[in-house]
Design a protein around this motif. Sequence first.
Motif, PDB file in Angstrom:
ATOM      1  N   THR A 129       0.527  -0.992  -0.197  1.00 16.04           N
ATOM      2  CA  THR A 129      -0.109  -0.189   0.056  1.00 16.04           C
ATOM      3  C   THR A 129       0.696   1.267   0.170  1.00 16.04           C
ATOM      4  O   THR A 129       0.721   1.962  -0.809  1.00 16.04           O
ATOM      5  CB  THR A 129      -0.850   0.125   1.819  1.00 16.04           C
ATOM      6  OG1 THR A 129      -1.399  -1.313   1.649  1.00 16.04           O
ATOM      7  CG2 THR A 129      -1.831   0.920   1.702  1.00 16.04           C
ATOM      8  N   VAL A 130       1.665   1.341   0.554  1.00 16.62           N
ATOM      9  CA  VAL A 130       2.846   3.026   1.449  1.00 16.62           C
ATOM     10  C   VAL A 130       3.406   2.893  -0.606  1.00 16.62           C
ATOM     11  O   VAL A 130       3.635   3.810  -0.664  1.00 16.62           O
ATOM     12  CB  VAL A 130       4.162   2.038   2.376  1.00 16.62           C
ATOM     13  CG1 VAL A 130       4.851   3.216   1.963  1.00 16.62           C
ATOM     14  CG2 VAL A 130       3.362   2.443   3.478  1.00 16.62           C
ATOM     15  N   GLN A 131       3.422   1.398  -0.447  1.00 11.41           N
ATOM     16  CA  GLN A 131       4.726   1.615  -2.484  1.00 11.41           C
ATOM     17  C   GLN A 131       3.689   1.893  -3.342  1.00 11.41           C
ATOM     18  O   GLN A 131       4.311   2.808  -4.108  1.00 11.41           O
ATOM     19  CB  GLN A 131       5.234   0.377  -2.744  1.00 11.41           C
ATOM     20  CG  GLN A 131       6.780  -0.068  -1.503  1.00 11.41           C
ATOM     21  CD  GLN A 131       7.205  -1.364  -2.146  1.00 11.41           C
ATOM     22  OE1 GLN A 131       6.522  -2.517  -2.078  1.00 11.41           O
ATOM     23  NE2 GLN A 131       8.879  -1.086  -1.988  1.00 11.41           N
ATOM     24  N   ARG A 132       2.360   1.868  -3.294  1.00 10.38           N
ATOM     25  CA  ARG A 132       1.921   2.253  -4.317  1.00 10.38           C
ATOM     26  C   ARG A 132       1.823   3.863  -4.184  1.00 10.38           C
ATOM     27  O   ARG A 132       1.553   4.578  -5.363  1.00 10.38           O
ATOM     28  CB  ARG A 132       0.002   1.533  -4.128  1.00 10.38           C
ATOM     29  CG  ARG A 132      -0.647   1.679  -5.222  1.00 10.38           C
ATOM     30  CD  ARG A 132      -2.348   1.683  -4.919  1.00 10.38           C
ATOM     31  NE  ARG A 132      -2.749   1.878  -3.552  1.00 10.38           N
ATOM     32  CZ  ARG A 132      -3.367   1.432  -2.844  1.00 10.38           C
ATOM     33  NH1 ARG A 132      -3.811   0.041  -2.933  1.00 10.38           N
ATOM     34  NH2 ARG A 132      -3.782   2.225  -1.602  1.00 10.38           N
ATOM     35  N   ASP A 133       0.788   4.017  -3.110  1.00 10.93           N
ATOM     36  CA  ASP A 133       0.943   5.785  -2.556  1.00 10.93           C
ATOM     37  C   ASP A 133       2.003   6.760  -2.810  1.00 10.93           C
ATOM     38  O   ASP A 133       1.985   8.201  -3.113  1.00 10.93           O
ATOM     39  CB  ASP A 133      -0.215   5.635  -1.530  1.00 10.93           C
ATOM     40  CG  ASP A 133      -1.076   5.336  -1.586  1.00 10.93           C
ATOM     41  OD1 ASP A 133      -1.901   4.842  -3.086  1.00 10.93           O
ATOM     42  OD2 ASP A 133      -1.448   5.280  -0.405  1.00 10.93           O
ATOM     43  N   PHE A 134       3.846   5.870  -3.032  1.00 11.48           N
ATOM     44  CA  PHE A 134       4.682   6.734  -2.319  1.00 11.48           C
ATOM     45  C   PHE A 134       5.977   6.034  -2.565  1.00 11.48           C
ATOM     46  O   PHE A 134       6.409   5.025  -2.574  1.00 11.48           O
ATOM     47  CB  PHE A 134       5.002   6.761  -1.171  1.00 11.48           C
ATOM     48  CG  PHE A 134       3.535   7.583  -0.299  1.00 11.48           C
ATOM     49  CD1 PHE A 134       4.206   9.361   0.099  1.00 11.48           C
ATOM     50  CD2 PHE A 134       2.961   7.100   0.253  1.00 11.48           C
ATOM     51  CE1 PHE A 134       2.995   9.579   0.794  1.00 11.48           C
ATOM     52  CE2 PHE A 134       1.753   7.746   1.530  1.00 11.48           C
ATOM     53  CZ  PHE A 134       1.959   9.184   1.219  1.00 11.48           C
ATOM     54  N   PRO A 135       5.620   5.947  -4.346  1.00  9.46           N
ATOM     55  CA  PRO A 135       6.469   5.119  -4.498  1.00  9.46           C
ATOM     56  C   PRO A 135       8.675   5.570  -4.717  1.00  9.46           C
ATOM     57  O   PRO A 135       8.818   4.349  -5.194  1.00  9.46           O
ATOM     58  CB  PRO A 135       5.937   5.155  -6.327  1.00  9.46           C
ATOM     59  CG  PRO A 135       5.466   6.926  -6.707  1.00  9.46           C
ATOM     60  CD  PRO A 135       4.384   6.937  -5.401  1.00  9.46           C
ATOM     61  N   LEU A 136       8.051   6.675  -4.712  1.00 16.10           N
ATOM     62  CA  LEU A 136       9.457   7.075  -4.641  1.00 16.10           C
ATOM     63  C   LEU A 136      10.166   7.029  -2.830  1.00 16.10           C
ATOM     64  O   LEU A 136      11.492   7.520  -2.882  1.00 16.10           O
ATOM     65  CB  LEU A 136       9.586   9.153  -4.686  1.00 16.10           C
ATOM     66  CG  LEU A 136       9.651   8.515  -6.228  1.00 16.10           C
ATOM     67  CD1 LEU A 136       9.598  10.632  -6.505  1.00 16.10           C
ATOM     68  CD2 LEU A 136       9.893   8.355  -7.294  1.00 16.10           C
TER      69      LEU A 136
END
Length: 274
Positions: free
Chosen positions: A110-117
């Motif tokens: 979920t975090v990688q999807r919403d904050f890919p950088l």
Amino acid sequence: MDSNLLKVFVAVSEQKSISLGALELGFTQSNVTLRIKQLEKTLGYELFHRVPKGVILTQEGEKLYPLAKEIVQKIENASIQMQNMKEQTLLRIGTSQANATIRLLRFIETVQRDFPLMSLEVYTSGTPSVLEKLLAYQIDIAFITGDPKHLDIEVLNQFSDDLYLVEPQDKRCPNTLIGYREKSTHFDFLKAYEEGLGNKTYQTMIVENYEVMLGCVKAGMGKAFLSKKIIEKFGYVDTLTLTKLAQNECDLQTRLVCRKDNVPFIADYLQGLC
């Protein structure tokens, strides 16, 4: 005093080896040796004894180590906080093993999807060790079991876990309690529950693998206290006896926490997760 010299000193101290310290830091061995000599010259003391298998701290080195460790940690934390002032570029996550099994991968996705950088780092251990890392600024947030009851810790979010006493269905269960690790909030609750029933003679078995733990219960080797999500994950719901226990005053809810003086830039986002 150059903090970089202290960082080298800490690495060599922890590795008990100049060559391994150099490997950890990505330096040449000669570079690390030179920096150690520079630090010793600055302080006026020898910091290491050379021994056949590496190095050990002198009495002066022993005194310096905790001070140097604290300075290096604070500098590293300051660097991370400055990078995260306008955006969260790195999130260091700590989690108890049960929470790692139940919700960590979904949280990461979920975090990688919403904050890919944003980069993520993960540390997994029991709740006491995770809290120790959090208080030492070595991680930014932590999934823990129970109320931390610490003035320096802020709760960002809270999750409920469906917990059950797990016993074999068709085998006589010996007086053995099975836990993931000796220092575990869930295992402590199970032991206290059994003692409350007058059971003072139980044996304990530590199995640091939830699938194997459930297999041991099914085989009639003892009983455990686990989240139903873990039981479902490994397909044991229909092959074990599950009993819901009254948790009384024992708070076993999962909390996502951080230090009050090191609140993540994405705290509002974390508070909205479910």
